[in-house]
Design a protein around this motif. Sequence first.
Motif, PDB file in Angstrom:
ATOM      1  N   ASP A  92      -4.272  -1.849  -4.956  1.00  0.00           N
ATOM      2  CA  ASP A  92      -3.460  -0.644  -4.984  1.00  0.00           C
ATOM      3  C   ASP A  92      -3.790   0.311  -3.854  1.00  0.00           C
ATOM      4  O   ASP A  92      -3.984   1.496  -4.077  1.00  0.00           O
ATOM      5  N   ALA A  93      -3.833  -0.199  -2.626  1.00  0.00           N
ATOM      6  CA  ALA A  93      -4.104   0.653  -1.478  1.00  0.00           C
ATOM      7  C   ALA A  93      -2.967   0.505  -0.484  1.00  0.00           C
ATOM      8  O   ALA A  93      -2.389  -0.566  -0.354  1.00  0.00           O
ATOM      9  N   PRO A  94      -2.634   1.593   0.209  1.00  0.00           N
ATOM     10  CA  PRO A  94      -1.584   1.463   1.222  1.00  0.00           C
ATOM     11  C   PRO A  94      -2.104   0.716   2.450  1.00  0.00           C
ATOM     12  O   PRO A  94      -3.309   0.681   2.696  1.00  0.00           O
ATOM     13  N   GLY A  95      -1.185   0.104   3.192  1.00  0.00           N
ATOM     14  CA  GLY A  95      -1.561  -0.506   4.469  1.00  0.00           C
ATOM     15  C   GLY A  95      -1.970  -1.960   4.387  1.00  0.00           C
ATOM     16  O   GLY A  95      -2.610  -2.476   5.299  1.00  0.00           O
ATOM     17  N   CYS A  96      -1.624  -2.647   3.309  1.00  0.00           N
ATOM     18  CA  CYS A  96      -2.019  -4.057   3.169  1.00  0.00           C
ATOM     19  C   CYS A  96      -0.921  -5.022   3.613  1.00  0.00           C
ATOM     20  O   CYS A  96      -1.113  -6.239   3.542  1.00  0.00           O
ATOM     21  N   GLU A  97       0.210  -4.514   4.071  1.00  0.00           N
ATOM     22  CA  GLU A  97       1.341  -5.391   4.369  1.00  0.00           C
ATOM     23  C   GLU A  97       1.048  -6.333   5.538  1.00  0.00           C
ATOM     24  O   GLU A  97       1.314  -7.537   5.461  1.00  0.00           O
ATOM     25  N   GLY A  98       0.511  -5.777   6.622  1.00  0.00           N
ATOM     26  CA  GLY A  98       0.266  -6.593   7.818  1.00  0.00           C
ATOM     27  C   GLY A  98      -0.705  -7.725   7.552  1.00  0.00           C
ATOM     28  O   GLY A  98      -0.474  -8.863   7.960  1.00  0.00           O
ATOM     29  N   ALA A 137       3.891 -19.892   7.701  1.00  0.00           N
ATOM     30  CA  ALA A 137       5.333 -19.913   7.931  1.00  0.00           C
ATOM     31  C   ALA A 137       5.973 -20.676   6.770  1.00  0.00           C
ATOM     32  O   ALA A 137       5.485 -21.735   6.366  1.00  0.00           O
ATOM     33  N   GLY A 138       7.032 -20.122   6.231  1.00  0.00           N
ATOM     34  CA  GLY A 138       7.672 -20.734   5.062  1.00  0.00           C
ATOM     35  C   GLY A 138       7.060 -20.309   3.741  1.00  0.00           C
ATOM     36  O   GLY A 138       7.524 -20.718   2.681  1.00  0.00           O
ATOM     37  N   GLY A 139       6.018 -19.493   3.794  1.00  0.00           N
ATOM     38  CA  GLY A 139       5.341 -19.063   2.579  1.00  0.00           C
ATOM     39  C   GLY A 139       5.969 -17.826   1.961  1.00  0.00           C
ATOM     40  O   GLY A 139       6.939 -17.266   2.477  1.00  0.00           O
ATOM     41  N   THR A 140       5.393 -17.407   0.830  1.00  0.00           N
ATOM     42  CA  THR A 140       5.919 -16.270   0.074  1.00  0.00           C
ATOM     43  C   THR A 140       4.809 -15.261  -0.205  1.00  0.00           C
ATOM     44  O   THR A 140       3.690 -15.640  -0.545  1.00  0.00           O
ATOM     45  N   ILE A 141       5.140 -13.999  -0.040  1.00  0.00           N
ATOM     46  CA  ILE A 141       4.221 -12.918  -0.407  1.00  0.00           C
ATOM     47  C   ILE A 141       4.832 -12.173  -1.596  1.00  0.00           C
ATOM     48  O   ILE A 141       6.006 -11.818  -1.571  1.00  0.00           O
ATOM     49  N   ILE A 142       4.041 -11.951  -2.631  1.00  0.00           N
ATOM     50  CA  ILE A 142       4.493 -11.148  -3.766  1.00  0.00           C
ATOM     51  C   ILE A 142       3.715  -9.844  -3.743  1.00  0.00           C
ATOM     52  O   ILE A 142       2.490  -9.847  -3.846  1.00  0.00           O
ATOM     53  N   PHE A 143       4.436  -8.739  -3.567  1.00  0.00           N
ATOM     54  CA  PHE A 143       3.790  -7.430  -3.537  1.00  0.00           C
ATOM     55  C   PHE A 143       3.842  -6.806  -4.924  1.00  0.00           C
ATOM     56  O   PHE A 143       4.914  -6.440  -5.397  1.00  0.00           O
ATOM     57  N   PHE A 144       2.680  -6.681  -5.576  1.00  0.00           N
ATOM     58  CA  PHE A 144       2.645  -6.019  -6.878  1.00  0.00           C
ATOM     59  C   PHE A 144       2.150  -4.584  -6.786  1.00  0.00           C
ATOM     60  O   PHE A 144       2.212  -3.850  -7.759  1.00  0.00           O
ATOM     61  N   SER A 145       1.630  -4.198  -5.626  1.00  0.00           N
ATOM     62  CA  SER A 145       1.085  -2.854  -5.511  1.00  0.00           C
ATOM     63  C   SER A 145       2.187  -1.836  -5.311  1.00  0.00           C
ATOM     64  O   SER A 145       3.050  -1.982  -4.449  1.00  0.00           O
ATOM     65  N   MET A 146       2.138  -0.756  -6.098  1.00  0.00           N
ATOM     66  CA  MET A 146       3.099   0.327  -5.939  1.00  0.00           C
ATOM     67  C   MET A 146       2.844   1.094  -4.644  1.00  0.00           C
ATOM     68  O   MET A 146       3.645   1.938  -4.256  1.00  0.00           O
ATOM     69  N   ALA A 147       1.725   0.820  -3.985  1.00  0.00           N
ATOM     70  CA  ALA A 147       1.452   1.460  -2.704  1.00  0.00           C
ATOM     71  C   ALA A 147       2.117   0.709  -1.555  1.00  0.00           C
ATOM     72  O   ALA A 147       1.973   1.083  -0.396  1.00  0.00           O
ATOM     73  N   THR A 148       2.863  -0.338  -1.867  1.00  0.00           N
ATOM     74  CA  THR A 148       3.530  -1.106  -0.816  1.00  0.00           C
ATOM     75  C   THR A 148       4.626  -0.264  -0.158  1.00  0.00           C
ATOM     76  O   THR A 148       5.390   0.410  -0.833  1.00  0.00           O
ATOM     77  N   SER A 149       4.680  -0.323   1.160  1.00  0.00           N
ATOM     78  CA  SER A 149       5.748   0.362   1.893  1.00  0.00           C
ATOM     79  C   SER A 149       6.815  -0.659   2.256  1.00  0.00           C
ATOM     80  O   SER A 149       6.544  -1.655   2.942  1.00  0.00           O
ATOM     81  N   PHE A 150       8.052  -0.392   1.798  1.00  0.00           N
ATOM     82  CA  PHE A 150       9.146  -1.317   2.092  1.00  0.00           C
ATOM     83  C   PHE A 150       9.313  -1.506   3.597  1.00  0.00           C
ATOM     84  O   PHE A 150       9.387  -2.627   4.095  1.00  0.00           O
ATOM     85  N   SER A 151       9.325  -0.398   4.331  1.00  0.00           N
ATOM     86  CA  SER A 151       9.598  -0.525   5.761  1.00  0.00           C
ATOM     87  C   SER A 151       8.424  -1.160   6.496  1.00  0.00           C
ATOM     88  O   SER A 151       8.617  -1.920   7.447  1.00  0.00           O
ATOM     89  N   ALA A 152       7.195  -0.896   6.054  1.00  0.00           N
ATOM     90  CA  ALA A 152       6.049  -1.536   6.706  1.00  0.00           C
ATOM     91  C   ALA A 152       6.120  -3.049   6.519  1.00  0.00           C
ATOM     92  O   ALA A 152       5.797  -3.818   7.427  1.00  0.00           O
ATOM     93  N   SER A 169      13.561   2.020  -1.549  1.00  0.00           N
ATOM     94  CA  SER A 169      12.266   2.441  -2.070  1.00  0.00           C
ATOM     95  C   SER A 169      11.650   1.282  -2.842  1.00  0.00           C
ATOM     96  O   SER A 169      12.239   0.769  -3.797  1.00  0.00           O
ATOM     97  N   PHE A 170      10.448   0.881  -2.407  1.00  0.00           N
ATOM     98  CA  PHE A 170       9.770  -0.229  -3.069  1.00  0.00           C
ATOM     99  C   PHE A 170       9.586   0.055  -4.553  1.00  0.00           C
ATOM    100  O   PHE A 170       9.898  -0.767  -5.416  1.00  0.00           O
ATOM    101  N   SER A 171       9.091   1.256  -4.869  1.00  0.00           N
ATOM    102  CA  SER A 171       8.790   1.524  -6.272  1.00  0.00           C
ATOM    103  C   SER A 171      10.065   1.686  -7.102  1.00  0.00           C
ATOM    104  O   SER A 171      10.105   1.290  -8.267  1.00  0.00           O
ATOM    105  N   ALA A 172      11.129   2.232  -6.506  1.00  0.00           N
ATOM    106  CA  ALA A 172      12.384   2.345  -7.261  1.00  0.00           C
ATOM    107  C   ALA A 172      12.914   0.959  -7.610  1.00  0.00           C
ATOM    108  O   ALA A 172      13.436   0.729  -8.700  1.00  0.00           O
ATOM    109  N   ALA A 173      12.765   0.005  -6.702  1.00  0.00           N
ATOM    110  CA  ALA A 173      13.234  -1.357  -6.980  1.00  0.00           C
ATOM    111  C   ALA A 173      12.356  -2.009  -8.044  1.00  0.00           C
ATOM    112  O   ALA A 173      12.846  -2.559  -9.035  1.00  0.00           O
ATOM    113  N   ALA A 174      11.041  -1.925  -7.862  1.00  0.00           N
ATOM    114  CA  ALA A 174      10.124  -2.598  -8.790  1.00  0.00           C
ATOM    115  C   ALA A 174      10.214  -1.994 -10.192  1.00  0.00           C
ATOM    116  O   ALA A 174      10.393  -2.710 -11.182  1.00  0.00           O
ATOM    117  N   LEU A 175      10.109  -0.675 -10.279  1.00  0.00           N
ATOM    118  CA  LEU A 175      10.150  -0.036 -11.592  1.00  0.00           C
ATOM    119  C   LEU A 175      11.551  -0.090 -12.182  1.00  0.00           C
ATOM    120  O   LEU A 175      11.724  -0.177 -13.395  1.00  0.00           O
TER     121      LEU A 175
END
Lengths: 346, 346
Positions: A271-277, A285-300, B297-303
Amino acid sequence: MSELLPEGDPVGSHRVLEPSGALPQSARRLDARGELWPDEIRIRIERLNLDAASYRQLVEKHAGDGGAVREEVLQIVRDRGKMQNPVTGSGGMLIGTVDEVGPASPLGLKVGDRVATLVSLTLTPLAVSDGLEHWDGLSEQVPAAGHAILFGRSIAAVLPEDLADEDALAVMDVCGAPALTARVVSSYGPSAVVAVIGAAGKSGSLSLAAARRAGARHLIGVVPNEREAALLISSGLADEVVLADARDPRGLRDAVAKAGGPADVTVVCVDAPGCEGGAILSTNAGGTIIFFSMATSFSAAALGAEGLAADVTMLVGNGYVPGHAELALDLYRATPGVRDLFGSRR
Amino acid sequence: MSELLPEGDPVGSHRVLEPSGALPQSARRLDARGELWPDEIRIRIERLNLDAASYRQLVEKHAGDGGAVREEVLQIVRDRGKMQNPVTGSGGMLIGTVDEVGPASPLGLKVGDRVATLVSLTLTPLAVSDGLEHWDGLSEQVPAAGHAILFGRSIAAVLPEDLADEDALAVMDVCGAPALTARVVSSYGPSAVVAVIGAAGKSGSLSLAAARRAGARHLIGVVPNEREAALLISSGLADEVVLADARDPRGLRDAVAKAGGPADVTVVCVDAPGCEGGAILSTNAGGTIIFFSMATSFSAAALGAEGLAADVTMLVGNGYVPGHAELALDLYRATPGVRDLFGSRR
């Protein structure tokens, strides 16, 4: 109900007082009356579990003054007809007993069932009747009397009799993560390499167990410090335990690669921001990332993958997958390592 | 290069001056020197295309004073070694000619190729040498002299000779959307119902054409006003054209349902905040939503999905899919309705 009322809608829009047209979650204020529309259910509440981020914000704002925290929670519920922290936007969940079931309710619950709501408090009409007098304001667990409403399209799970409430709630609180992880890992077949970032936490440990059961070939657990590494190693949930800062993209990439990565499926539970990169660089390549953290930034995430020319599928971690609570409770019961990790976080 | 330099990395971290450890996109400042690391390419720039959001912010800040806008762009590039608007965080793309190719570059470009960069200016080292003297500061199109750097893991496309630069750039700017739409629609097979929100725009119209080619059974195009509805109808890209406000969740749900929905695949191309709920309610259980809007918004989509008990897969619209530029250009050439809609937006 004899007055002229708005027509009911399974998503609960008929209880939105303002702004008009909003869904209950984004509404500023809900109608928390106890009378039911035909597809609704009323719950006699017993305990609220405040979301950790919300609780922390309240305690910090009031410098640890429990009375002031309690007063603000009461004020929020009175003002909004729901418990949604206006600063963090988050809510929590609740425990209670089914009190009345509308004739058209599709949820399959009956009067007397002891349930936990699996939809957020941010969209649950709520009225508190005891002034929260049994709560000192100094715990996320809030004993409470009053009522809450479930809509036609809500989710609640009957509390299992073989587990303590506290344990069942802790599991159900994160049950979307293992369910979605299982689904995605299954789609990759038995050769899948899975990396879980934040693997010693609640959602992380359940995701590891779910990936194992779904047939993953190699499980990499990433943790931020020696203490969590020791706990994760002794749990036996991961094939490799990696110490890395998830906010350091190249550091994470290199650590995961050394442990048998890059991963076909990367699950971000930290649950920390900045983990996207780092997650993007740790995934094949061809893999999947599942973001469960609410700190995820869509645009990042979107711009990061594009900027790195990374052909990865990125999922917004949807907390709802059919059967999620049952799967998570079953993994918890069947996996001693998961129970140990949950126990270590109390 | 005789000085002691950091080791090169395909993602360009060796050009990050601060903060240390960051990826180029999140960096405050890049090293834009013209000398190349072995896997890099230098481009002699011809024109920058500022991102619309960035350009708008600059013009509003300076109340339409073109000279002041130009001065601030120059200042940003000097300060940061890249064109990333510090307020919007966005950049744009550029056109130029390949000037030097490092011996280890994997990009397959050669000296003299006229290219557009498909990675954002927010991560592209850039130096401007002409003070932008040919730009009046009053257009997103910025004639410029100077150089830019591509890393080992960057993307650039050779500009096609049969299209005007302006048209090719407009297509390539949104080429991630049709490519990902095609991939997702294909996975649903020939019975797929597809809804595109913001269907008369650039990414929307290309996504409709891509869904058609990928074999979708029924295409629903959602637009916000009569003018766009007329344009979309005459383009022939959609089977049903629907007028709805995407920020009104129930309104959108009901409109899409009436037009043949809910959709198996919903593509969100409209650049307004608050479209998550409507997209979720317009999508079938088991369906997929692709969010291409940076206003998501990531959280708006997830929640939101959790709160609606919606079993939908939600994708962060990754702007990179292998072959995306070629696919988009090909759809543009082959689909008169797409060309008409692009033409109407000039």
